[in-house]
Design a protein around this motif. Structure first.
Motif, PDB file in Angstrom:
ATOM      1  N   UNK A  41       0.869  -1.182   0.000  1.00 54.79           N
ATOM      2  CA  UNK A  41       0.000   0.000   0.000  1.00 54.79           C
ATOM      3  C   UNK A  41       0.902   1.227   0.000  1.00 54.79           C
ATOM      4  N   UNK A  42       0.356   2.405  -0.271  1.00 51.42           N
ATOM      5  CA  UNK A  42       1.194   3.607  -0.177  1.00 51.42           C
ATOM      6  C   UNK A  42       1.815   3.712   1.220  1.00 51.42           C
ATOM      7  N   UNK A  43       3.016   4.216   1.301  1.00 49.01           N
ATOM      8  CA  UNK A  43       3.784   4.240   2.550  1.00 49.01           C
ATOM      9  C   UNK A  43       3.058   4.946   3.685  1.00 49.01           C
ATOM     10  N   UNK A  44       2.279   5.953   3.392  1.00 48.10           N
ATOM     11  CA  UNK A  44       1.608   6.726   4.431  1.00 48.10           C
ATOM     12  C   UNK A  44       0.303   6.076   4.913  1.00 48.10           C
ATOM     13  N   UNK A  45      -0.295   5.195   4.100  1.00 42.29           N
ATOM     14  CA  UNK A  45      -1.632   4.657   4.396  1.00 42.29           C
ATOM     15  C   UNK A  45      -1.712   3.891   5.718  1.00 42.29           C
ATOM     16  N   UNK A  46      -0.828   2.950   6.013  1.00 43.82           N
ATOM     17  CA  UNK A  46      -0.964   2.263   7.299  1.00 43.82           C
ATOM     18  C   UNK A  46      -0.526   3.122   8.480  1.00 43.82           C
ATOM     19  N   UNK A  47       0.254   4.138   8.210  1.00 45.57           N
ATOM     20  CA  UNK A  47       0.767   4.974   9.293  1.00 45.57           C
ATOM     21  C   UNK A  47      -0.280   5.829   9.970  1.00 45.57           C
ATOM     22  N   UNK A  48      -1.260   6.297   9.225  1.00 43.36           N
ATOM     23  CA  UNK A  48      -2.265   7.206   9.793  1.00 43.36           C
ATOM     24  C   UNK A  48      -3.122   6.508  10.850  1.00 43.36           C
ATOM     25  N   UNK A  49      -3.744   5.346  10.559  1.00 40.60           N
ATOM     26  CA  UNK A  49      -4.541   4.712  11.623  1.00 40.60           C
ATOM     27  C   UNK A  49      -3.691   4.262  12.816  1.00 40.60           C
ATOM     28  N   UNK A  50      -2.456   3.830  12.537  1.00 44.50           N
ATOM     29  CA  UNK A  50      -1.582   3.404  13.631  1.00 44.50           C
ATOM     30  C   UNK A  50      -1.193   4.606  14.484  1.00 44.50           C
ATOM     31  N   UNK A  51      -0.960   5.748  13.868  1.00 46.90           N
ATOM     32  CA  UNK A  51      -0.649   6.966  14.610  1.00 46.90           C
ATOM     33  C   UNK A  51      -1.826   7.381  15.495  1.00 46.90           C
ATOM     34  N   UNK A  52      -3.036   7.298  14.959  1.00 45.34           N
ATOM     35  CA  UNK A  52      -4.234   7.629  15.748  1.00 45.34           C
ATOM     36  C   UNK A  52      -4.368   6.665  16.927  1.00 45.34           C
ATOM     37  N   UNK A  53      -4.175   5.364  16.662  1.00 39.24           N
ATOM     38  CA  UNK A  53      -4.241   4.369  17.730  1.00 39.24           C
ATOM     39  C   UNK A  53      -3.194   4.645  18.804  1.00 39.24           C
ATOM     40  N   UNK A  54      -1.982   4.970  18.386  1.00 35.35           N
ATOM     41  CA  UNK A  54      -0.902   5.250  19.344  1.00 35.35           C
ATOM     42  C   UNK A  54      -1.214   6.488  20.180  1.00 35.35           C
ATOM     43  N   UNK A  55      -1.724   7.519  19.563  1.00 40.97           N
ATOM     44  CA  UNK A  55      -2.076   8.736  20.307  1.00 40.97           C
ATOM     45  C   UNK A  55      -3.139   8.418  21.362  1.00 40.97           C
ATOM     46  N   UNK A  56      -4.133   7.627  20.975  1.00 44.05           N
ATOM     47  CA  UNK A  56      -5.196   7.274  21.926  1.00 44.05           C
ATOM     48  C   UNK A  56      -4.678   6.399  23.061  1.00 44.05           C
ATOM     49  N   UNK A  57      -3.973   5.308  22.732  1.00 41.69           N
ATOM     50  CA  UNK A  57      -3.558   4.339  23.753  1.00 41.69           C
ATOM     51  C   UNK A  57      -2.392   4.807  24.613  1.00 41.69           C
ATOM     52  N   UNK A  58      -1.563   5.691  24.073  1.00 40.61           N
ATOM     53  CA  UNK A  58      -0.384   6.130  24.822  1.00 40.61           C
ATOM     54  C   UNK A  58      -0.586   7.515  25.431  1.00 40.61           C
ATOM     55  N   UNK A  59      -1.293   8.385  24.729  1.00 39.99           N
ATOM     56  CA  UNK A  59      -1.418   9.758  25.198  1.00 39.99           C
ATOM     57  C   UNK A  59      -2.713  10.092  25.906  1.00 39.99           C
ATOM     58  N   UNK A  60      -3.828   9.765  25.287  1.00 37.67           N
ATOM     59  CA  UNK A  60      -5.123  10.246  25.763  1.00 37.67           C
ATOM     60  C   UNK A  60      -5.732   9.340  26.847  1.00 37.67           C
TER      61      UNK A  60
END
Length: 154
Positions: A41-60
């Motif tokens: 897949x395009x390099x950025x495509x899997x990164x966006x949902x994983x980044x959102x998940x990381x922000x939620x589980x680690x930060x929020x």
């Protein structure tokens, strides 16, 4: 009863929850890296949902969970409050306590915190867990409750 001031948990509990969030997110980070590297897949495509998940589980979520938890220990009962989406306010009369545990996982041990677990008679909420206590406080609370239970049984 709701007017009782709640005691907050140990602040290092948020760090433990953040590390647990990181460990939960890690397989997704690795998977996104593999998908990007393999050019499936395009390099950025899997990164966006994983980044959102990381922000939620680690930060929020750790901060929200920390702020939503607390306890009040009275002379004859322990009140435990928790829940971000589903709020629970549990009162455990010491007369119902069957036995008590103080537990620590490896992360909790590294940060000097523990969980106090009260096992009660009955089936609904038969175990009530209070995480994020300083280890010495958890042991002291266990002994206080044990003394109360011992007095009740005499």
């Amino acid at each position: 009863m709701d007017a009782e001031p709640l005691t907050q948990l140990d602040p290092s509990y948020t760090t433990v929850m953040r590390i647990e969030g990181l460990l939960t997110t890690l397989p997704f980070i690795i998977g996104a890296g593999v998908l990007s590297f393999a050019e499936v897949v395009p390099a950025w495509a899997p990164g966006i949902p994983v980044l959102i998940l990381a922000i939620l589980l680690i930060g929020v979520l750790p901060m929200k969970r920390y702020r939503s938890r607390g306890y009040h220990m009275a002379a004859d009962r322990l009140r435990v409050v928790k829940g971000v989406m589903f709020h629970a306010d549990t009162v455990v009369p010491f007369s119902r306590v069957q036995h008590l545990d103080v537990e620590q996982g490896p992360l909790e041990r590294a940060f000097g915190i523990a969980r106090l677990i009260l096992h009660t008679a009955g089936t609904h909420n038969a175990s009530v867990t209070l995480p994020g206590l300083p280890f010495d406080d958890a042991k002291a609370m266990r002994e206080d409750i044990r003394q109360h239970v011992k007095r009740e049984s005499l």
